[in-house]
Design a protein around this motif. Structure first.
Motif, PDB file in Angstrom:
ATOM      1  N   THR A   1       0.855  -1.182   0.000  1.00 44.58           N
ATOM      2  CA  THR A   1       0.000   0.000   0.000  1.00 44.58           C
ATOM      3  C   THR A   1       0.895   1.238   0.000  1.00 44.58           C
ATOM      4  O   THR A   1       2.125   1.125  -0.032  1.00 44.58           O
ATOM      5  N   VAL A   2       0.309   2.404   0.004  1.00 46.29           N
ATOM      6  CA  VAL A   2       1.080   3.649   0.062  1.00 46.29           C
ATOM      7  C   VAL A   2       0.581   4.463   1.243  1.00 46.29           C
ATOM      8  O   VAL A   2      -0.583   4.873   1.291  1.00 46.29           O
ATOM      9  N   VAL A   3       1.446   4.665   2.229  1.00 44.96           N
ATOM     10  CA  VAL A   3       1.102   5.507   3.372  1.00 44.96           C
ATOM     11  C   VAL A   3       2.117   6.639   3.456  1.00 44.96           C
ATOM     12  O   VAL A   3       3.305   6.454   3.212  1.00 44.96           O
ATOM     13  N   ASN A   4       1.607   7.822   3.767  1.00 43.74           N
ATOM     14  CA  ASN A   4       2.462   9.011   3.857  1.00 43.74           C
ATOM     15  C   ASN A   4       3.298   9.196   2.582  1.00 43.74           C
ATOM     16  O   ASN A   4       4.439   9.633   2.637  1.00 43.74           O
ATOM     17  N   GLY A   5       2.727   8.803   1.454  1.00 44.36           N
ATOM     18  CA  GLY A   5       3.409   8.986   0.185  1.00 44.36           C
ATOM     19  C   GLY A   5       4.507   7.986  -0.098  1.00 44.36           C
ATOM     20  O   GLY A   5       5.238   8.132  -1.073  1.00 44.36           O
ATOM     21  N   ASN A   6       4.624   6.968   0.739  1.00 47.57           N
ATOM     22  CA  ASN A   6       5.689   5.982   0.578  1.00 47.57           C
ATOM     23  C   ASN A   6       5.110   4.572   0.622  1.00 47.57           C
ATOM     24  O   ASN A   6       4.129   4.299   1.328  1.00 47.57           O
ATOM     25  N   VAL A   7       5.750   3.664  -0.110  1.00 47.64           N
ATOM     26  CA  VAL A   7       5.275   2.289  -0.151  1.00 47.64           C
ATOM     27  C   VAL A   7       5.434   1.643   1.222  1.00 47.64           C
ATOM     28  O   VAL A   7       6.390   1.923   1.953  1.00 47.64           O
ATOM     29  N   ALA A   8       4.463   0.800   1.596  1.00 54.34           N
ATOM     30  CA  ALA A   8       4.454   0.151   2.903  1.00 54.34           C
ATOM     31  C   ALA A   8       3.651  -1.137   2.794  1.00 54.34           C
ATOM     32  O   ALA A   8       3.134  -1.469   1.719  1.00 54.34           O
ATOM     33  N   LEU A   9       3.553  -1.852   3.898  1.00 53.05           N
ATOM     34  CA  LEU A   9       2.742  -3.071   3.944  1.00 53.05           C
ATOM     35  C   LEU A   9       1.597  -2.897   4.936  1.00 53.05           C
ATOM     36  O   LEU A   9       1.814  -2.451   6.072  1.00 53.05           O
ATOM     37  N   LEU A  10       0.404  -3.247   4.492  1.00 53.43           N
ATOM     38  CA  LEU A  10      -0.726  -3.369   5.392  1.00 53.43           C
ATOM     39  C   LEU A  10      -0.744  -4.827   5.852  1.00 53.43           C
ATOM     40  O   LEU A  10      -0.990  -5.733   5.060  1.00 53.43           O
ATOM     41  N   VAL A  11      -0.425  -5.059   7.110  1.00 55.87           N
ATOM     42  CA  VAL A  11      -0.290  -6.420   7.638  1.00 55.87           C
ATOM     43  C   VAL A  11      -1.621  -6.877   8.226  1.00 55.87           C
ATOM     44  O   VAL A  11      -2.248  -6.162   9.021  1.00 55.87           O
ATOM     45  N   ARG A  12      -2.040  -8.066   7.819  1.00 61.17           N
ATOM     46  CA  ARG A  12      -3.272  -8.654   8.342  1.00 61.17           C
ATOM     47  C   ARG A  12      -2.971  -9.998   9.003  1.00 61.17           C
ATOM     48  O   ARG A  12      -2.136 -10.754   8.510  1.00 61.17           O
ATOM     49  N   LEU A  13      -3.646 -10.265  10.094  1.00 61.67           N
ATOM     50  CA  LEU A  13      -3.611 -11.562  10.752  1.00 61.67           C
ATOM     51  C   LEU A  13      -5.025 -12.123  10.702  1.00 61.67           C
ATOM     52  O   LEU A  13      -5.966 -11.503  11.211  1.00 61.67           O
ATOM     53  N   ASN A  14      -5.156 -13.278  10.044  1.00 68.38           N
ATOM     54  CA  ASN A  14      -6.469 -13.893   9.874  1.00 68.38           C
ATOM     55  C   ASN A  14      -7.480 -12.926   9.251  1.00 68.38           C
ATOM     56  O   ASN A  14      -8.651 -12.890   9.612  1.00 68.38           O
ATOM     57  N   GLY A  15      -6.982 -12.132   8.322  1.00 69.65           N
ATOM     58  CA  GLY A  15      -7.852 -11.217   7.589  1.00 69.65           C
ATOM     59  C   GLY A  15      -8.119  -9.896   8.269  1.00 69.65           C
ATOM     60  O   GLY A  15      -8.651  -8.968   7.654  1.00 69.65           O
ATOM     61  N   GLU A  16      -7.737  -9.755   9.541  1.00 69.60           N
ATOM     62  CA  GLU A  16      -7.965  -8.516  10.281  1.00 69.60           C
ATOM     63  C   GLU A  16      -6.696  -7.664  10.267  1.00 69.60           C
ATOM     64  O   GLU A  16      -5.584  -8.188  10.388  1.00 69.60           O
ATOM     65  N   ILE A  17      -6.880  -6.363  10.128  1.00 71.17           N
ATOM     66  CA  ILE A  17      -5.724  -5.466  10.106  1.00 71.17           C
ATOM     67  C   ILE A  17      -4.965  -5.546  11.429  1.00 71.17           C
ATOM     68  O   ILE A  17      -5.541  -5.357  12.506  1.00 71.17           O
ATOM     69  N   ASP A  18      -3.675  -5.840  11.338  1.00 75.76           N
ATOM     70  CA  ASP A  18      -2.822  -5.878  12.525  1.00 75.76           C
ATOM     71  C   ASP A  18      -1.998  -4.608  12.648  1.00 75.76           C
ATOM     72  O   ASP A  18      -1.705  -4.159  13.748  1.00 75.76           O
ATOM     73  N   GLY A  19      -1.604  -4.033  11.506  1.00 78.45           N
ATOM     74  CA  GLY A  19      -0.813  -2.821  11.571  1.00 78.45           C
ATOM     75  C   GLY A  19      -0.293  -2.397  10.207  1.00 78.45           C
ATOM     76  O   GLY A  19      -0.531  -3.045   9.190  1.00 78.45           O
ATOM     77  N   ILE A  20       0.391  -1.286  10.221  1.00 78.06           N
ATOM     78  CA  ILE A  20       1.072  -0.759   9.034  1.00 78.06           C
ATOM     79  C   ILE A  20       2.572  -0.865   9.264  1.00 78.06           C
ATOM     80  O   ILE A  20       3.084  -0.417  10.293  1.00 78.06           O
ATOM     81  N   LEU A  21       3.261  -1.485   8.292  1.00 79.16           N
ATOM     82  CA  LEU A  21       4.709  -1.637   8.368  1.00 79.16           C
ATOM     83  C   LEU A  21       5.332  -0.744   7.301  1.00 79.16           C
ATOM     84  O   LEU A  21       5.340  -1.071   6.116  1.00 79.16           O
ATOM     85  N   ALA A  22       5.803   0.420   7.721  1.00 82.11           N
ATOM     86  CA  ALA A  22       6.459   1.356   6.813  1.00 82.11           C
ATOM     87  C   ALA A  22       7.953   1.075   6.799  1.00 82.11           C
ATOM     88  O   ALA A  22       8.501   0.496   7.752  1.00 82.11           O
ATOM     89  N   VAL A  23       8.627   1.489   5.733  1.00 83.19           N
ATOM     90  CA  VAL A  23      10.041   1.164   5.590  1.00 83.19           C
ATOM     91  C   VAL A  23      10.857   2.387   5.161  1.00 83.19           C
ATOM     92  O   VAL A  23      10.328   3.339   4.595  1.00 83.19           O
TER      93      VAL A  23
END
Length: 298
Positions: free
Chosen positions: A245-267
């Motif tokens: 996904t793109v957060v704050n204008g930068n590529v990132a990962l939307l992490v899901r556990l069992n289909g539920e959003i767990d967090g955003i992993l920005a790099v």
């Protein structure tokens, strides 16, 4: 205020709303607080006789800056009481924002964390000057200091930030490739693949806000980060997925556990390797990752 004047004030405010939100967010790192600042800005703006305002955009930015500074000082107490590391609230942004290098850099998690090390006044001067190209005179009017003092503050803040910001910008394609490698390694549990995409001195900062499990201090070093990610995330029973996904204008990962959003992993990516990982798990900070937030520097 007449109805006609109120309509004109509303039209002007709405025309600059995205800019004002971006200013407030860059100063605060919190969308919720930025929205509150915009409400305060609006309440003050409707009381102004716009006929006597030469530059309405600059005037609105001035009000927003002052309100943000007031809030930034009060937020300091909240952050001091925060459980574990504090990360900015991630905002879902349009994919094409990642192509705007200037906007993407100024909104990145990595740079916004550096801004946290500045004083409120230094942060305001740096953001207004570097991101929004505001004149020294307008910044001086916004923060209540002389243009000469603003120049000195800007120089000091720029030197501080330059010493801590990412050393080398990478293209959006390079960032996407690194995040794709990260996604695959997390989903498959491939520790070797994860080590290959991480820089040796990579830093992982996780923000659970005392609600979700997160390391209370930054994790430094590729081996430790791999153990934290694969041992922490993947030991949870169920399916782990990462959605680019793109957060704050930068590529990132939307992490899901069992289909539920767990967090955003920005790099943060440098030389094709990930040097910084910023994992926001606090549910209160994940309210702006489903709908795009329009941002602008102009």
């Amino acid at each position: 205020m007449s109805e006609q004047a109120a309509d004109a004030a509303t039209e002007t405010f709405l025309a600059h709303r995205n800019l004002l939100f971006t200013v407030a967010y860059e100063l605060l790192g919190s969308a919720a607080d930025a929205e509150d600042v915009l409400q305060e800005t609006w309440l003050r703006w409707v009381k102004v006789d716009a006929r006597h305002v030469k530059d309405q955009r600059a005037y609105l930015v001035r009000i927003t800056t002052r309100q943000s500074l007031n809030r930034l000082r009060s937020m300091k107490r909240r952050k001091e009481a925060y459980v574990g590391p504090w990360l900015p609230e991630p905002l879902l942004t349009a994919p094409d924002v990642a192509e705007d290098v200037e906007l993407a850099e100024s909104m990145s998690m990595a740079l916004m964390l550096v801004l946290e090390t500045l004083s409120p006044t230094e942060r305001a001067v740096f953001v207004l000057r570097e991101a929004f190209e505001t004149s020294y005179d307008d910044i001086a009017a916004a923060i209540g200091k002389s243009p000469a003092a603003v120049r000195q503050i800007a120089h000091r803040a720029r030197r501080h930030v330059d010493a801590r910001r990412p050393r080398q910008a990478v293209s959006p394609d390079q960032a996407r490739a690194a995040v794709e490698s990260l996604r695959y390694a997390l989903e498959t549990g491939d520790s070797r693949g994860l080590l290959d995409v991480l820089a040796s001195e990579v830093v992982l900062v996780s923000d659970g806000g005392g609600v979700k499990h997160a390391a209370l201090r930054p994790v430094i070093g590729a081996d430790k980060v791999v153990r934290m990610l694969l041992g922490g995330l993947r030991k949870v029973e169920g399916t782990l997925t990462g959605e680019p996904t793109v957060v704050n204008g930068n590529v990132a990962l939307l992490v899901r556990l069992n289909g539920e959003i767990d967090g955003i992993l920005a790099v943060r990516v440098e030389d094709a390797r990930i040097t910084g990982l910023y994992y926001v798990r606090n549910p209160e900070k994940l309210t702006r990752v489903a709908v795009e937030t329009p941002l602008t520097l102009r």
